[in-house]
Scaffold this active site. Sequence first.
Site, PDB file in Angstrom:
ATOM      1  N   LEU A 104      -2.911  -2.913  -1.197  1.00 22.68           N
ATOM      2  CA  LEU A 104      -1.208  -3.170  -1.991  1.00 22.68           C
ATOM      3  C   LEU A 104      -0.643  -1.970  -1.535  1.00 22.68           C
ATOM      4  O   LEU A 104      -0.916  -0.888  -0.963  1.00 22.68           O
ATOM      5  CB  LEU A 104      -1.226  -2.417  -3.859  1.00 22.68           C
ATOM      6  CG  LEU A 104      -1.510  -3.784  -4.754  1.00 22.68           C
ATOM      7  CD1 LEU A 104      -1.849  -3.459  -5.710  1.00 22.68           C
ATOM      8  CD2 LEU A 104      -0.284  -4.795  -4.524  1.00 22.68           C
ATOM      9  N   ASP A 105       0.821  -2.126  -0.547  1.00 25.45           N
ATOM     10  CA  ASP A 105       1.410  -1.227  -0.315  1.00 25.45           C
ATOM     11  C   ASP A 105       1.872  -0.024  -0.355  1.00 25.45           C
ATOM     12  O   ASP A 105       1.718   0.069  -2.111  1.00 25.45           O
ATOM     13  CB  ASP A 105       2.261  -1.976   0.770  1.00 25.45           C
ATOM     14  CG  ASP A 105       3.491  -2.267   0.282  1.00 25.45           C
ATOM     15  OD1 ASP A 105       4.259  -0.898  -0.808  1.00 25.45           O
ATOM     16  OD2 ASP A 105       4.549  -3.600  -0.596  1.00 25.45           O
ATOM     17  N   VAL A 106       2.030   1.104  -0.084  1.00 25.91           N
ATOM     18  CA  VAL A 106       2.579   2.444  -1.054  1.00 25.91           C
ATOM     19  C   VAL A 106       3.480   2.382  -2.006  1.00 25.91           C
ATOM     20  O   VAL A 106       3.678   2.782  -2.817  1.00 25.91           O
ATOM     21  CB  VAL A 106       1.966   3.412   0.043  1.00 25.91           C
ATOM     22  CG1 VAL A 106       3.884   3.165   0.782  1.00 25.91           C
ATOM     23  CG2 VAL A 106       2.495   4.529  -0.784  1.00 25.91           C
ATOM     24  N   ASN A 107       4.695   1.254  -2.127  1.00 22.63           N
ATOM     25  CA  ASN A 107       5.622   0.949  -3.365  1.00 22.63           C
ATOM     26  C   ASN A 107       4.982   0.035  -4.083  1.00 22.63           C
ATOM     27  O   ASN A 107       6.303   0.075  -5.117  1.00 22.63           O
ATOM     28  CB  ASN A 107       6.957   0.732  -2.433  1.00 22.63           C
ATOM     29  CG  ASN A 107       6.899   2.254  -0.704  1.00 22.63           C
ATOM     30  OD1 ASN A 107       7.349   3.268  -1.985  1.00 22.63           O
ATOM     31  ND2 ASN A 107       7.723   1.995   0.374  1.00 22.63           N
ATOM     32  N   SER A 108       4.388  -0.280  -4.833  1.00 21.52           N
ATOM     33  CA  SER A 108       3.611  -1.467  -4.928  1.00 21.52           C
ATOM     34  C   SER A 108       2.885  -0.632  -5.967  1.00 21.52           C
ATOM     35  O   SER A 108       1.908   0.214  -5.992  1.00 21.52           O
ATOM     36  CB  SER A 108       3.324  -2.468  -4.054  1.00 21.52           C
ATOM     37  OG  SER A 108       4.062  -3.657  -3.688  1.00 21.52           O
TER      38      SER A 108
END
Length: 239
Positions: A104-108
């Site tokens: 999961l990307d850092v902003n998710s």
Amino acid sequence: MDGIRLNKYIANSGYCSRRKADGWIAAGSVYINGEIVQNPGVRVMPGDEVVVNGEELTGSQRKVYLLLNKPKGYMSSLADPNYDRFVLDLIEDMTERIYPVGRLDVNSRGLLLLTNDGELSYQLTHPSGEIEKEYEVTLKRPLSKEDQRRLEMGVVLEGTMTLPAVLKALSRDQRKWKITIREGKKRQVRRMFEAVGNEVTDLLRVRIANLQLGDLAEGSYRELTQQEQKGLGIDVFNT
């Protein structure tokens, strides 16, 4: 046949997934008894010394399966010089080597599975598995019927068409949606909406296969239940 395939041995040790093990083997980073081995099918025999990237492996360890509710601001990777917060920082009192399945990307935020079961990681991330992943997203602008249809049919990413998605509106203003996909390309959900001229402002993963995020608090984690493990095809009597 005696012994165990090298890539499976590495995965069973908890060092990495079988797919990543294949990469380390091909790169010449794996040694058996002091000799470089670049064939993942070579069999490791009892008493063999296996070293990956300078680290000696100790064979199989207790299988661990954790479901984490990842907050924003944490990296799913194990290391990145540009960040100082990683999902493993949230896990306490863990002696086994575990790693995230997928990303999961850092902003998710939302559901992230962590394990040392390389075989399971391979099964859940290999494209041929077409494992369902479900997300709740908030969009910058309302999604039109035409753009919904395009996403459901598939859009072009990296020169290939995505598999059909399933979308369901969660708000009257058409800005909150549930989307289910069966792939795992990098930042796929965000890029799919970008492909139809929209932007995801918030992304929460709520399901992977039979695993549900439920009411698990953000930043918290728990072990998978036996029922959840069975649903993933894990032999609960041999974990």
